[in-house]
Design an enzyme around this catalytic site. Sequence first.
Site, PDB file in Angstrom:
ATOM      1  N   LYS A  13       2.018  -0.112  -7.786  1.00  0.00           N
ATOM      2  CA  LYS A  13       3.339   0.142  -8.517  1.00  0.00           C
ATOM      3  C   LYS A  13       4.405  -1.174  -7.931  1.00  0.00           C
ATOM      4  O   LYS A  13       5.050  -1.774  -8.625  1.00  0.00           O
ATOM      5  CB  LYS A  13       4.029   1.444  -8.250  1.00  0.00           C
ATOM      6  CG  LYS A  13       3.929   2.250  -9.375  1.00  0.00           C
ATOM      7  CD  LYS A  13       4.768   3.812  -9.101  1.00  0.00           C
ATOM      8  CE  LYS A  13       4.258   4.083  -7.863  1.00  0.00           C
ATOM      9  NZ  LYS A  13       5.634   4.763  -7.199  1.00  0.00           N
ATOM     10  N   ARG A  88      10.140  12.304  -9.543  1.00  0.00           N
ATOM     11  CA  ARG A  88       8.634  12.757  -9.012  1.00  0.00           C
ATOM     12  C   ARG A  88       8.583  14.187  -9.140  1.00  0.00           C
ATOM     13  O   ARG A  88       7.359  14.684  -8.817  1.00  0.00           O
ATOM     14  CB  ARG A  88       8.668  12.346  -7.741  1.00  0.00           C
ATOM     15  CG  ARG A  88       8.009  11.430  -6.849  1.00  0.00           C
ATOM     16  CD  ARG A  88       7.938  11.340  -5.537  1.00  0.00           C
ATOM     17  NE  ARG A  88       7.175  10.659  -4.651  1.00  0.00           N
ATOM     18  CZ  ARG A  88       7.232   9.129  -4.509  1.00  0.00           C
ATOM     19  NH1 ARG A  88       8.244   8.262  -5.235  1.00  0.00           N
ATOM     20  NH2 ARG A  88       6.352   8.579  -3.705  1.00  0.00           N
ATOM     21  N   ARG A 127      -3.179  -1.290   3.687  1.00  0.00           N
ATOM     22  CA  ARG A 127      -1.828  -1.502   3.692  1.00  0.00           C
ATOM     23  C   ARG A 127      -1.167  -1.044   5.124  1.00  0.00           C
ATOM     24  O   ARG A 127      -0.435  -1.806   5.532  1.00  0.00           O
ATOM     25  CB  ARG A 127      -0.841  -0.935   2.668  1.00  0.00           C
ATOM     26  CG  ARG A 127       0.376  -1.299   2.481  1.00  0.00           C
ATOM     27  CD  ARG A 127       1.152  -0.771   1.243  1.00  0.00           C
ATOM     28  NE  ARG A 127       1.659   0.666   1.325  1.00  0.00           N
ATOM     29  CZ  ARG A 127       2.202   1.226   0.407  1.00  0.00           C
ATOM     30  NH1 ARG A 127       2.209   0.895  -0.803  1.00  0.00           N
ATOM     31  NH2 ARG A 127       2.386   2.486   0.710  1.00  0.00           N
ATOM     32  N   ARG A 133       3.418   0.672   7.763  1.00  0.00           N
ATOM     33  CA  ARG A 133       4.399   1.875   7.329  1.00  0.00           C
ATOM     34  C   ARG A 133       3.993   3.009   7.932  1.00  0.00           C
ATOM     35  O   ARG A 133       3.177   3.266   7.880  1.00  0.00           O
ATOM     36  CB  ARG A 133       4.512   1.866   5.880  1.00  0.00           C
ATOM     37  CG  ARG A 133       5.722   1.834   5.277  1.00  0.00           C
ATOM     38  CD  ARG A 133       5.802   1.969   3.676  1.00  0.00           C
ATOM     39  NE  ARG A 133       5.449   3.364   3.276  1.00  0.00           N
ATOM     40  CZ  ARG A 133       5.444   3.487   1.835  1.00  0.00           C
ATOM     41  NH1 ARG A 133       5.780   2.664   0.966  1.00  0.00           N
ATOM     42  NH2 ARG A 133       5.309   4.922   1.443  1.00  0.00           N
ATOM     43  N   ARG A 144       0.597  12.845   0.440  1.00  0.00           N
ATOM     44  CA  ARG A 144       0.958  12.283  -0.531  1.00  0.00           C
ATOM     45  C   ARG A 144       0.378  12.268  -1.850  1.00  0.00           C
ATOM     46  O   ARG A 144       1.219  12.422  -2.869  1.00  0.00           O
ATOM     47  CB  ARG A 144       1.615  10.778  -0.080  1.00  0.00           C
ATOM     48  CG  ARG A 144       2.862  10.801   0.589  1.00  0.00           C
ATOM     49  CD  ARG A 144       2.836   9.486   1.698  1.00  0.00           C
ATOM     50  NE  ARG A 144       2.837   8.448   0.891  1.00  0.00           N
ATOM     51  CZ  ARG A 144       2.317   7.416   1.299  1.00  0.00           C
ATOM     52  NH1 ARG A 144       1.852   7.257   2.571  1.00  0.00           N
ATOM     53  NH2 ARG A 144       2.291   6.127   0.725  1.00  0.00           N
TER      54      ARG A 144
END
Length: 192
Positions: A13, A88, A127, A133, A144
Amino acid sequence: MRLVFIGPPGAGKGTQCKRLVELLKIPHLSTGEMLRTVKRQETALSRWVASYIDAGKLAPDHLVMRIVAQRLQSEECVNGALFDGFPRTIIQAQLLDDYLEEQGIQLDMALELKAVEDELIQRLLKRAQVDGRADDNYETIRERLHVFNTQTAPLTEYYASQGKLEQVDGMQSEELVFNAIRLCVDRHQPNN
Ligand code: ADP
């Protein structure tokens, strides 16, 4: 143009959003980014927000809507916006619809980026090594994805019933995904 971008974590995204806001010349409103900004401040609110992000849970609907509404009041958002990671939940979608209706405006499109779950986990773990992160660890990623499947996926029905839903296969190359998105955008451009 006002559009919401729906997709599980790791579907690509972020990359597509960057290209889309350049194409449409509209601001990119990422609630993940907004909440991480709040989290970095040393306040009681930031510690509260951190407790959700770090666990991979959703922050409270009304808090997120308040942060988005503040941003929507700025001059840069008068001609449109790309909502990334928001809404969401069905409640957030209703809060957004109500807010926009009060302003006499509406969403033009909801775009869903579809992806295969196993691939997402691999992408997110990769990632984590690059970006560092804090919520890209195995446990939080699983949470998630679970939150996405249970709370966010039902939004496709919500927007389909409004005739606003478009779905794109996020497992293709970046270029092909973007081409598909452009076709969707053309179909939903407002007439002004
Ligand atoms: P990802 O799509 O990779 O999960 P985001 O940057 O969109 O990343 O979101 C990171 C975290 O921020 C979420 O796991 C959640 O805790 C919080 N968050 C972001 N957007 C929302 C939202 N619309 N409602 C509630 N919580 C949110």
